[in-house]
Design an enzyme around this catalytic site. Structure first.
Site, PDB file in Angstrom:
ATOM      1  N   GLU A 138      -0.822  -3.749   4.765  1.00 17.92           N
ATOM      2  CA  GLU A 138      -1.418  -3.881   3.426  1.00 17.92           C
ATOM      3  C   GLU A 138      -0.947  -5.136   2.688  1.00 17.92           C
ATOM      4  OE1 GLU A 138      -1.148  -0.265   1.158  1.00 17.92           O
ATOM      5  OE2 GLU A 138      -2.240   0.902   2.650  1.00 17.92           O
ATOM      6  N   GLU A 243      -3.399   5.101   8.462  1.00 19.01           N
ATOM      7  CA  GLU A 243      -2.848   5.911   7.372  1.00 19.01           C
ATOM      8  C   GLU A 243      -3.980   6.647   6.679  1.00 19.01           C
ATOM      9  OE1 GLU A 243      -0.243   4.467   4.293  1.00 19.01           O
ATOM     10  OE2 GLU A 243       0.637   2.978   5.634  1.00 19.01           O
TER      11      GLU A 243
END
Length: 336
Positions: A138, A243
């Site tokens: 991220e 995720e």
């Protein structure tokens, strides 16, 4: 032995081709594992092994034999190999390795040094367990949000450094990817990252998408909207779900209510549909609250001894036929 840059370049090119061929989804099931507990104490080998063993023996489900890591470095050290590696060898847990690249050039160098050290120290007992390497997590999202991250060109450089580092080692040919949010992948300025990786890691949390309808009743649409957009953008490159999850406790976020009941619905709608289609999946999270209380808490298990406490929701999958759908055959539709 000293190698010329041209030889290393050829090796890296060959490794890239092999990695692309081996990156296909194969139905891997696992969890995300942080390097430390909520009190900032580093997890030791015994801690990781305890978690890995529990994941392999869950009620109502089976096959959760993989671990996604965020870093190669043992928490609290400069570049020591994370103790999850010997724990994975001990428990025969496969590994989606992660290198943290948002900490500056020295931090990247330390991550690569730890990766090389793990190869040297543990050899094929380690490398045979590796199913992929994620360069960053991220970072593009945080960079665009004004947080500590890296931009696309720096990330591409980090990816190149990792490819060069594993060239000529038993990890040569291991598929390399990057994990980020779907809107980060959809941002055209980040296209160079997609062009330089073998797989895309999709992080999807309808719970956090409060600017859109995000109740548990909307969660399946929210998840698959982002996932299918990422699939379309990836072209022939596989997309892993690296995720996702729903919290068992915490504040209401938009229309998303955190509860074990809603976490169960999300598991059935998302985890079970992905498993049925053989998508590589690393769920968040096996146990988030240990030596502290996470808020929100995405853990399947509450705080306490993993072998003594019970899961907070049912982990079985109830089979049903998927709905019919016209349109892009590359898209995945949820099981209802």
């Amino acid at each position: 032995m000293r190698f010329s840059s041209s030889v290393l370049g050829l090796a890296a090119t060959a490794s890239t081709a092999a990695a692309a061929a081996s990156a296909a989804n194969s139905g891997i099931k696992g969890f995300n594992y942080g390097a430390f507990f909520l009190n900032q104490a580093a997890k030791q080998q015994a801690d990781f092994a305890y978690e890995f063993n529990r994941a392999q023996n869950l009620p109502g489900t089976s096959g959760w034999t993989s671990a996604r890591l965020y870093s190669m470095i043992q928490w609290g050290t400069a570049s020591n190999v994370i103790s999850a590696i010997p724990a994975a060898i001990e428990t025969k847990t496969t590994l989606l390795l992660g290198l943290w690249v948002s900490g500056g050039d020295q931090a990247v160098a330390n991550e690569i040094a730890a990766l090389k050290a793990a190869i040297s120290q543990y050899g094929t007992a380690f490398t045979d367990l590796v199913v992929g390497i994620s360069v960053g997590s991220e970072d593009l999202y945080r960079d665009a949000s004004g947080e500590v991250g890296v931009g696309p060109q720096k990330l591409v450089d980090c990816i190149s450094q990792v490819r060069n580092a594993i060239a000529g080692t038993p990890l040569a040919g291991t598929p390399i990817g990057h994990v980020d949010t779907y809107d980060s992948f959809l941002n055209g300025t980040n296209r160079a990252v997609i062009d330089n990786i073998d797989w895309l890691g999709f992080d999807g949390y309808p719970y956090w998408e409060q600017t859109k309808p995000n109740s548990i009743g909307d969660a399946t649409e929210r998840f698959y909207d982002g996932f299918n957009k990422t699939l379309a953008l990836a072209g022939n490159k596989p997309v892993y779900v690296t995720e996702t999850g729903w919290p068992v406790s915490g504040k209401t976020n938009g229309a998303a209510v955190a509860s074990p009941e809603n976490a169960r619905i999300y598991w059935q709608d998302i985890a079970c549909s992905l498993i049925a289609r053989g998508v590589n999946l690393w769920w968040y999270d096996l146990q988030e609250s240990q030596w502290g209380q996470a808020d929100p808490d995405f853990g399947i298990f509450p705080a306490g001894d993993l072998n003594s406490v019970a899961p907070l929701y049912d982990l079985s999958c109830v089979s049903s036929a998927p709905p019919s759908r016209c349109g892009n055959s590359s898209s995945l539709t949820p099981r209802q």
